[in-house]
Scaffold this active site. Structure first.
Site, PDB file in Angstrom:
ATOM      1  N   ARG A  48      45.065  48.445  28.504  1.00  0.00           N
ATOM      2  CA  ARG A  48      44.945  47.058  28.028  1.00  0.00           C
ATOM      3  C   ARG A  48      45.063  46.121  29.217  1.00  0.00           C
ATOM      4  NH1 ARG A  48      49.051  45.648  30.049  1.00  0.00           N
ATOM      5  NH2 ARG A  48      48.649  43.535  29.336  1.00  0.00           N
ATOM      6  N   GLY A  49      44.853  44.816  28.934  1.00  0.00           N
ATOM      7  CA  GLY A  49      44.849  43.829  30.016  1.00  0.00           C
ATOM      8  C   GLY A  49      43.410  43.650  30.475  1.00  0.00           C
ATOM      9  N   ALA A  50      42.984  42.385  30.624  1.00  0.00           N
ATOM     10  CA  ALA A  50      41.563  42.101  30.802  1.00  0.00           C
ATOM     11  C   ALA A  50      40.909  42.856  31.977  1.00  0.00           C
ATOM     12  CB  ALA A  50      41.356  40.595  30.926  1.00  0.00           C
ATOM     13  N   ARG A  91      37.279  45.691  21.602  1.00  0.00           N
ATOM     14  CA  ARG A  91      38.133  44.495  21.659  1.00  0.00           C
ATOM     15  C   ARG A  91      37.238  43.298  22.007  1.00  0.00           C
ATOM     16  NH1 ARG A  91      43.842  44.690  24.319  1.00  0.00           N
ATOM     17  NH2 ARG A  91      44.223  43.252  22.610  1.00  0.00           N
ATOM     18  N   ASP A 237      42.481  36.351  29.462  1.00  0.00           N
ATOM     19  CA  ASP A 237      41.471  37.279  28.944  1.00  0.00           C
ATOM     20  C   ASP A 237      40.074  36.703  29.011  1.00  0.00           C
ATOM     21  OD1 ASP A 237      44.099  38.247  27.583  1.00  0.00           O
ATOM     22  OD2 ASP A 237      42.639  39.878  27.444  1.00  0.00           O
ATOM     23  N   ASN A 246      44.551  33.725  26.319  1.00  0.00           N
ATOM     24  CA  ASN A 246      45.502  34.725  26.801  1.00  0.00           C
ATOM     25  C   ASN A 246      46.364  35.140  25.619  1.00  0.00           C
ATOM     26  OD1 ASN A 246      46.560  36.261  29.053  1.00  0.00           O
ATOM     27  ND2 ASN A 246      48.421  35.044  28.857  1.00  0.00           N
TER      28      ASN A 246
END
Ligand code: MRU
Length: 346
Positions: A48-50, A91, A237, A246
């Site tokens: 995860r995390g952009a 996502r 994001d 975000n």
């Protein structure tokens, strides 16, 4: 943490990643042998995390190319494109996911043979990961200059090495500042409901020996009021021409910070900028009810009560003191649209 978050395993042709749902209790790796497993890992937030999603998307397309058994080039391309669309659908909010996927797809489409496609895909995915690491260090160097020599920084969610190839964006700024000798104390908001702040940010910083204190999200405003926060630094994001998307709760911190005269910095690579869109165009992911209604195995919300679980919020750019990118610092008034991907730089 070079390659620890996510990497291509040359010996087996798999994508391996650190399982972020198991941290901090267990440090274990997941090996994705096919695109379906990687897509599940993205949906479950094992990765995860952009920026890390950008790398995962890139490796995912390479995985599809490496695993395809097609011998006919048009059918091979159709299969890889289908896998790319599956990954893209996992996502919706972080623009980096599509960016990483499209970078590898365009290399594949330019190749003339299936073997050429596979080689180009793996090389490009590795390049996406390596560039992300470099980008984070540059963001860190630019951002470190903004921080006082001694300060307390509040951050939300995890924008660290776990959310990127290494170093991080918001945590990259913190790491770079510490590396230059600045004395920082980090307040990590726990980040309900999935606790990326408490579990991941605290784990990363404690491992690096950077002083970190976890607070519940709702304590942030009163600590600002008490003068215990010098600045807020978060990742993003997606940055549209009018807002920063975000982790949900970021907007709440930005409103409180503005009320108390505290600067809010957003650290993000160019691949997170989407100046062609406005906040109204962005799909905010709504996640499962159980993430809110259960804590571990315990139900904490009555079955007949409704639950909303938006994963992100939009902070108007008017509340952001500076955007920290790999190319420098952007300051208001931001005109991301008029300048392509570039606002005014200092
Ligand atoms: O739902 P997540 O954990 O993927 O959300 C991540 C965030 O909101 C991060 O702050 C953002 O992706 C920036 S990561 C450098």
């Amino acid at each position: 943490m070079n390659g620890e978050t996510i990497r291509w395993e040359d010996d087996t042709g798999e994508v391996s990643l650190l399982d972020q749902t198991a941290l901090p209790a267990r440090v274990r790796r997941i090996r994705c042998r096919d695109v379906d497993r990687l897509a599940d890992a993205i949906r479950r937030l094992e990765i995860r995390g952009a920026p890390a999603l950008g790398v995962a998307g890139a490796y995912g397309v390479a995985l599809a190319a490496a695993r395809s058994r097609e011998r006919d080039l048009p059918r091979f391309l159709a299969g890889v494109t289908e896998s790319a669309e599956l990954l893209r659908s996992t996502r919706p909010t972080a623009v980096n996911l599509s960016w990483g996927i499209d970078r590898v797809l365009s290399k594949i489409r330019a190749a003339r043979s299936i073997d050429g496609c596979r080689k180009a895909a793996i090389a490009e995915a590795k390049a996406v990961a390596a560039e992300d690491a470099l980008t984070c260090h540059r963001i860190g160097d630019h951002g470190a200059a903004l921080l006082p020599d001694r300060c307390t920084v509040l951050t939300h969610c995890n924008a660290g090495a776990l959310a990127t190839s290494e170093w991080g964006t918001a945590l990259g700024v913190i790491r770079s500042a510490v590396a230059t000798g600045k004395e920082l104390h980090v307040l990590a908001c726990e980040t309900r409901p999935l606790l990326q702040g408490a579990r991941l940010t605290a784990w990363e910083l404690a491992r690096d020996g950077i002083p970190v204190t976890v607070i519940v999200d709702s304590a942030a405003a009163s600590l600002m009021q008490a003068g215990e926060v010098d600045c807020v630094i978060v990742g993003a994001d997606r940055i549209t021409r009018d807002a920063v998307f975000n982790k949900v709760g970021t907007y709440m911190h930005a409103v409180s910070a503005r009320h108390h005269g505290i600067p809010v910095y957003v650290a993000a690579p160019r691949s997170t900028f989407d100046p062609g869109s406005s906040a109204a165009d962005v799909v905010v992911e709504e996640r499962a009810r159980e993430e809110v209604s259960c804590i571990g195995n315990r139900r904490v919300v009555p079955d007949d009560a409704g639950v909303r679980n938006p994963a992100f919020d939009a902070t108007p750019l008017a509340l952001v003191s500076a955007l920290i990118t790999e190319d420098g610092i952007l300051r208001p008034p931001y005109d991301l649209r008029a300048t392509g991907k570039r606002g005014r730089q200092s």
